[in-house]
Scaffold this active site. Sequence first.
Site, PDB file in Angstrom:
ATOM      1  N   SER A 289       0.854  -1.198   0.000  1.00 42.47           N
ATOM      2  CA  SER A 289       0.000   0.000   0.000  1.00 42.47           C
ATOM      3  C   SER A 289       0.885   1.242   0.000  1.00 42.47           C
ATOM      4  O   SER A 289       1.978   1.242   0.575  1.00 42.47           O
ATOM      5  CB  SER A 289      -0.893   0.005   1.245  1.00 42.47           C
ATOM      6  OG  SER A 289      -1.490   1.275   1.446  1.00 42.47           O
ATOM      7  N   SER A 290       0.388   2.309  -0.611  1.00 42.10           N
ATOM      8  CA  SER A 290       1.171   3.547  -0.664  1.00 42.10           C
ATOM      9  C   SER A 290       1.289   4.215   0.706  1.00 42.10           C
ATOM     10  O   SER A 290       2.132   5.097   0.898  1.00 42.10           O
ATOM     11  CB  SER A 290       0.554   4.523  -1.668  1.00 42.10           C
ATOM     12  OG  SER A 290      -0.784   4.825  -1.319  1.00 42.10           O
ATOM     13  N   CYS A 291       0.472   3.785   1.684  1.00 42.04           N
ATOM     14  CA  CYS A 291       0.594   4.368   3.026  1.00 42.04           C
ATOM     15  C   CYS A 291       1.843   3.864   3.747  1.00 42.04           C
ATOM     16  O   CYS A 291       2.152   4.320   4.851  1.00 42.04           O
ATOM     17  CB  CYS A 291      -0.650   4.101   3.850  1.00 42.04           C
ATOM     18  SG  CYS A 291      -0.886   2.380   4.279  1.00 42.04           S
TER      19      CYS A 291
ATOM     20  N   TYR B  87      -1.814  -0.110  10.207  1.00 44.76           N
ATOM     21  CA  TYR B  87      -2.026  -0.806   8.932  1.00 44.76           C
ATOM     22  C   TYR B  87      -0.776  -0.706   8.060  1.00 44.76           C
ATOM     23  O   TYR B  87      -0.331  -1.700   7.465  1.00 44.76           O
ATOM     24  CB  TYR B  87      -3.229  -0.193   8.223  1.00 44.76           C
ATOM     25  CG  TYR B  87      -3.459  -0.681   6.816  1.00 44.76           C
ATOM     26  CD1 TYR B  87      -4.035  -1.918   6.560  1.00 44.76           C
ATOM     27  CD2 TYR B  87      -3.106   0.117   5.719  1.00 44.76           C
ATOM     28  CE1 TYR B  87      -4.252  -2.364   5.267  1.00 44.76           C
ATOM     29  CE2 TYR B  87      -3.318  -0.314   4.426  1.00 44.76           C
ATOM     30  CZ  TYR B  87      -3.898  -1.555   4.200  1.00 44.76           C
ATOM     31  OH  TYR B  87      -4.102  -1.987   2.916  1.00 44.76           O
TER      32      TYR B  87
ATOM     33  N   LYS C 295       1.764  -3.633   6.367  1.00 46.61           N
ATOM     34  CA  LYS C 295       2.083  -3.702   4.938  1.00 46.61           C
ATOM     35  C   LYS C 295       3.584  -3.607   4.692  1.00 46.61           C
ATOM     36  O   LYS C 295       4.120  -4.265   3.796  1.00 46.61           O
ATOM     37  CB  LYS C 295       1.331  -2.600   4.182  1.00 46.61           C
ATOM     38  CG  LYS C 295      -0.181  -2.828   4.082  1.00 46.61           C
ATOM     39  CD  LYS C 295      -0.474  -4.077   3.287  1.00 46.61           C
ATOM     40  CE  LYS C 295      -1.945  -4.279   3.026  1.00 46.61           C
ATOM     41  NZ  LYS C 295      -2.231  -5.529   2.290  1.00 46.61           N
TER      42      LYS C 295
END
Length: 305
Positions: free
Chosen positions: A103-105, A132, A136
């Site tokens: 994920s880009s987060c 989260y 990831k």
Amino acid sequence: RIFIAGENTMEGKDLIRLLKERNYNNIINLEHGETVLTDYNVLEAYFKKTCPEYIFLLAGKSGGIKANQEMPASLMLDNLKIISNVISLAHKYEVKKLLYLASSCTYPKHAEQPMCPDMLMTGPLEPTNSAYAMAKLAGIELCRAYRKEYGDNFISAIPANIFGPGDNFSAENSHVIAALIIKMHEAKQNGNSTVEIWGTGKPRREFIYVDDLADACLFLMEHYSDKDPVNIGSGTAFSISNLATTIEGVVGYKGQLQFDNSKPDGMPEKVLDSTILFALGWEPLMPFEMAAEKTYEWFKIYSNN
């Protein structure tokens, strides 16, 4: 023998559709369905039975800012269990290749833009989704660790914000495009004069349509085997304010948009440097507004069922 870990996600369903279109017919999910990914023993029995050779790891609970604020432990644990189970069993059962979708987060909150993979773990994460994001990140690092220790061909990809038909349109867990579609559609149906949108509208985000994402995942499985993660972006970014105006036009809502500055913005900017992927010869095909229209048409059918 191809296994899609996350067959019931928007991404998983679209990838299975694409694989069938490209004549990849030996898809384990079509024979056996998906098993419980968070239970190691159950998943190991599934591996013994199905003997996967190629794995797309797309699974794991996710959500927007609201979901990340209200259930960070649930999101983190679900993702950690799935990541550790699937990747460790892929090694144990000698899977030929695994693609893990992160994920880009995972990028630091104040990373320079556009973001590239060598920026990972160089600064603090965005607090609204740090639990989260940490899970990831663990997936990316675990793929690297298995490559380093055992030589496994496990690769990682980091997508821009994904949207499209099959997205999560629940009020609690939806991401920004789905959330805006819900709000504006309901306001249009109810004749409401205003729609409230979380935050200032200033953050910039990059989005990728789910069909393009599926195509990129298959492309990477066929053409990429390096240790470094690869960004999957569209090359186009919007401020949340401009995004809301675009969705307003797609939905046909005629009222006023009101931004609630008391609500969190999340990361100030999330734009990906997808140079590596583009240089390999891949590019997205779907223009954003057309993709948004297709998503809204799907939502109208979904909401009536």
